[in-house]
Design an enzyme around this catalytic site. Structure first.
Site, short mmCIF file in Angstrom:
data_model
loop_
_atom_site.label_atom_id
_atom_site.label_comp_id
_atom_site.label_asym_id
_atom_site.label_seq_id
_atom_site.Cartn_x
_atom_site.Cartn_y
_atom_site.Cartn_z
N ASN A 66 0.77 -0.75 -0.06
CA ASN A 66 0.20 -0.22 0.12
C ASN A 66 0.68 1.74 -0.17
OD1 ASN A 66 -1.90 2.38 0.40
ND2 ASN A 66 -1.95 1.01 2.69
N LYS A 82 0.28 4.18 -0.21
CA LYS A 82 -0.74 5.13 -0.19
C LYS A 82 -0.41 6.70 -0.56
CE LYS A 82 0.02 3.51 4.88
NZ LYS A 82 -0.01 3.67 6.08
N HIS A 115 -9.40 0.39 6.10
CA HIS A 115 -7.58 0.61 6.51
C HIS A 115 -8.16 2.22 7.43
CE1 HIS A 115 -4.35 2.60 6.29
NE2 HIS A 115 -3.78 1.23 6.09
N GLU A 139 -6.28 4.66 8.50
CA GLU A 139 -6.27 6.00 7.99
C GLU A 139 -7.14 6.01 7.29
OE1 GLU A 139 -2.63 5.54 5.33
OE2 GLU A 139 -1.69 4.97 7.38
N GLU A 195 -5.20 -4.91 11.46
CA GLU A 195 -3.32 -4.28 10.91
C GLU A 195 -4.07 -3.35 12.95
OE1 GLU A 195 -1.63 -2.96 7.04
OE2 GLU A 195 -3.76 -1.59 7.82
N GLY A 246 2.41 2.29 10.40
CA GLY A 246 3.67 3.40 10.62
C GLY A 246 3.83 4.08 12.07
N SER A 306 4.14 -2.24 10.28
CA SER A 306 4.93 -1.85 10.67
C SER A 306 6.12 -3.52 10.29
CB SER A 306 5.79 -1.65 11.16
OG SER A 306 5.51 0.13 12.29
C1 PEP Z 1 -0.02 0.14 6.35
O1 PEP Z 1 -1.35 1.24 5.79
O2 PEP Z 1 -1.98 -0.72 5.58
C2 PEP Z 1 0.93 -0.62 7.18
C3 PEP Z 1 0.50 -1.29 7.76
O3 PEP Z 1 1.54 0.91 7.45
P1 PEP Z 1 2.89 0.32 7.19
O4 PEP Z 1 3.19 -0.67 6.63
O5 PEP Z 1 4.15 1.74 7.06
O6 PEP Z 1 3.57 0.03 8.88
#
Ligand code: PEP
Length: 252
Positions: free
Chosen positions: A10, A12, A97, A99, A169, A175, A215
């Site tokens: 992803n 973003k 998601h 966000e 997640e 992030g 992460s």
């Molecule tokens: C995500 O945005 O789905 C995600 C897992 O981001 P990150 O790997 O940067 O934590």
């Protein structure tokens, strides 16, 4: 769709068109013959067409989108429909998601409409769920995950659900550089299969792909992917670097 090993990137709101094309070329050059893993590239909307063309001839690479609208078409300035995504070759779309939940205040009713639109257009939803740090610290994480899953999944038939991918997640890991331990991921993934067993049945639960996100990177992917109920990763930051993303793909 049967249970698969999946790594989805992803991106973003990152990269220029030229950088996007270079990244895809570097990734596909390194892993094109590693076809046991389904690879999903999820760039920003303006690059879908170009990236889709790059992926078209590649082995087990698919195009995904970061969002779609709840409606099929109409006066929704700035929005993109699932039908449009399908017309540029998208096979997957992110829904739920954190966000989108946090910054755009999307709720379960939105996720249900978006997933219905996606399925009508032969696009598989990657349905994201996860608890906040407060919810985990107050020992509410299983309750939150149960609610997030149940509210949405009960609106779908078994046939519809067979097109889903689930992404667990934890919001506190997205992030932040802080990853769930393999034990925490495995515990929650097994729990999620249990909820899906309650809503549908155990065969359906055993068949769904459940990705870990938060992460996940080239250093921790191997340990996470070794967990029995972790079928791969939804990768944010580490998907923006070709070497890191490829190392994650090779982590199974
Ligand atoms: C995500 O945005 O789905 C995600 C897992 O981001 P990150 O790997 O940067 O934590």
């Amino acid at each position: 769709m049967s249970r698969q090993k999946i790594v989805a990137g992803n991106w973003k709101m990152n990269k220029s068109l030229q950088d996007a094309k270079t990244l895809v070329e570097m990734i596909t050059n390194q892993v094109n013959d590693f076809d046991e893993v389904t690879k999903i590239i999820i760039p920003p909307f303006p690059y879908l067409n170009a990236v889709g063309e790059q992926l078209a001839s590649k082995e087990n690479f698919f195009l995904g989108a970061q969002n779609c609208h709840t409606n099929a078409s109409g006066a929704f300035t700035g929005e993109v429909s699932a039908n449009m995504l399908s017309s540029v070759g998208c096979h997957y779309v992110l829904v739920g998601h954190s966000e989108r939940r946090q910054y755009f205040k999307e709720k379960e009713a939105d996720f249900i409409s978006k997933i219905k639109e996606a399925l009508k257009n032969n696009i598989s939803p990657i349905f994201c769920i996860g608890e906040t740090i407060h919810e985990r610290k107050t020992d509410n994480h299983f309750k939150v995950i149960t609610e997030q899953l149940t509210t949405v999944l009960k609106e779908f038939t078994v046939t519809e659900f067979s097109k889903f991918i689930i992404a667990y997640e934890p919001v506190w890991a997205i992030g932040t550089g802080e990853t769930a331990t393999a034990a925490q991921a495995q515990e929650m993934h097994a729990f999620i299969r249990g909820i899906i067993t309650d809503i549908f049945d155990s065969a359906i639960a055993a068949n769904v792909s459940i990705l870990y996100g938060g992460s996940c990177n080239a250093q921790n992917a191997q340990e996470l992917f070794a967990c029995k109920d972790v079928d791969g990763g939804l990768i944010g930051g580490a998907s923006l670097n070709a070497d890191d993303f490829c190392k994650i793909i090779f982590s199974f």
